[in-house]
Design an enzyme around this catalytic site. Structure first.
Site, PDB file in Angstrom:
ATOM      1  N   SER A  33      -2.942  53.537  13.765  1.00 47.07           N
ATOM      2  CA  SER A  33      -3.793  54.227  14.195  1.00 47.07           C
ATOM      3  C   SER A  33      -4.681  53.701  15.476  1.00 47.07           C
ATOM      4  CB  SER A  33      -5.148  55.016  13.112  1.00 47.07           C
ATOM      5  OG  SER A  33      -5.196  56.440  13.635  1.00 47.07           O
ATOM      6  N   HIS A  60      -0.125  57.733  13.826  1.00 47.05           N
ATOM      7  CA  HIS A  60      -1.087  58.813  14.071  1.00 47.05           C
ATOM      8  C   HIS A  60      -0.607  59.319  15.294  1.00 47.05           C
ATOM      9  CE1 HIS A  60      -3.846  57.804  10.497  1.00 47.05           C
ATOM     10  NE2 HIS A  60      -2.554  57.925   9.812  1.00 47.05           N
ATOM     11  N   ASP A 158      -6.189  55.979   5.644  1.00 42.41           N
ATOM     12  CA  ASP A 158      -4.532  56.128   5.727  1.00 42.41           C
ATOM     13  C   ASP A 158      -3.879  54.642   5.716  1.00 42.41           C
ATOM     14  OD1 ASP A 158      -2.588  57.598   5.266  1.00 42.41           O
ATOM     15  OD2 ASP A 158      -2.569  57.835   7.562  1.00 42.41           O
TER      16      ASP A 158
END
Length: 366
Positions: A33, A60, A158
């Site tokens: 991310s 992401h 995540d």
């Protein structure tokens, strides 16, 4: 726990016939991310052109992404955007596209190829689509002990549940050294919630992957029901209360996205949530989503108070034009009260910390 009849048979580990025929670790899934583009480029740059494993990348991303082109300039390996139904080939890098979960599947009944990619607009996980956990989970369910999961820089958590899924299927879990990550929360949370096999700086990950892919994979255990269920939810193959009931117990919280009831899942040491529709959250991403929701409410309340004050002042002006000064004064007092309410809301907004959850990793490559 009785398995539901609707679980797709394709989400099961590839069969291993014997010790001598056991495959090598040849499936690598990488999640990142905020701050993840730089370590991704470093890892791919350090891999040789004859690297035999297939690599799958989720970062992401927003509505558009040029990540595949950027990574393609960093490596001798071919880098492509993932396409649903695309067969899995060794030595290739597949990059998730905006708006779709990237999943791995081996059900030859659906398509011509036994092992292929699936792109699905399944429920968002941790407020993201593509999300890291669905890729990791589907890889674990499909390829079992052949999988190496790598988690890089990013905020919140995540990837932690996905690495735990890889753990449970006898794959290998790797995280970037937190002190080497520009945003260390994802690696730190993975170390907290999953059983991590290796911790390495970005410059050391490629060497580690080369070594691990030369080794035979271990035995793949039976794939846990709940992993197959959650993979099937991301693939939009199952849904509804009957599935969700087997994943956890009802909680007192509601989904920040659809406002449905959330089911609480105790995944090893990690607390997670999933709603009837399928939206999924770790406790950290749930807290961040609630904070975002609260901030949106405060901004809406601020605008409402400001608009009411402006409207009442306009009404007061009209009363003065018609020589009704007493009513105009009372309206001005009401406007002052709305201004005070707006000031209170504004002070709450000023005191709120910056949100960390849905960060924008594309800023790294702008």
């Amino acid at each position: 726990m009785n398995p539901p009849n609707s679980i797709p048979e394709g989400f099961s580990a590839s069969r291993i016939k014997s010790e001598t025929e056991r495959p090598r670790r040849d499936i690598i899934v990488i999640g990142a991310s905020a701050g993840g583009v730089s370590p991704l480029r470093q890892i791919l740059k350090d891999l040789p052109a004859d690297f035999a494993a297939a690599i799958f990348v989720v970062l992401h991303i927003g509505a558009t992404s040029h990540l595949a082109e950027i990574l393609d300039h960093s490596t001798d390996l071919p880098v492509v955007q993932a396409v649903s139904g695309q067969p899995i080939a060794p030595g290739r890098v597949y990059v998730a596209v905006p708006g779709f979960h990237l999943l791995l599947h081996d059900n030859h009944l659906l398509l011509l190829h036994d092992n292929h990619l699936l792109l699905r607009r399944g429920p968002r996980e941790n407020m993201a689509r593509p999300a890291i956990d669905p890729l990791f989970r589907s890889a674990a369910c499909t390829f079992g002990a052949r999988v190496i999961g790598v988690l890089l820089s990013g905020a919140l958590s995540d990837g932690s549940a996905g690495l735990r899924a890889i753990n449970r299927c006898n794959g290998i879990a790797v995280v970037q050294e937190p002190s080497d990550a520009s945003v260390p929360e994802m690696p730190l949370n993975a170390l907290r919630y999953a059983d991590i096999d290796y911790v390495a700086p970005a410059r050391g990950v490629a060497e580690l992957l080369i070594r691990l892919t030369r080794e035979q994979a271990g035995e793949t255990p039976p794939i846990p029901l709940e992993l197959r269920l959650e993979t099937a939810i991301a693939a939009q193959e199952v849904s509804g209360m009957g599935v969700d009931e087997q994943l956890g117990s009802p909680s007192r919280f509601t989904c920040p996205e659809c406002h449905g009831t959330l089911w609480e899942i105790m995944d090893g040491r990690q607390l997670r949530y999933r709603c009837h529709v399928g939206h999924a959250y770790t406790a950290e991403s749930m807290l961040d989503a609630q904070a975002t929701q609260t901030e949106e409410v405060l901004w809406s309340l601020l605008r409402s108070h400001q608009e009411r004050a402006a409207l009442v002042r306009r009404m007061a002006e009209q009363e003065r034009v018609q020589n009704r000064g007493g009513l105009a004064d009372r309206l001005q007092q009401r406007a002052a009260g709305y201004d005070e309410d707006a000031a209170v809301v504004r002070s709450l907004l000023r005191g709120r910390p910056a949100m960390s959850g849905n960060d924008d990793p594309e800023q790294d490559v702008a």
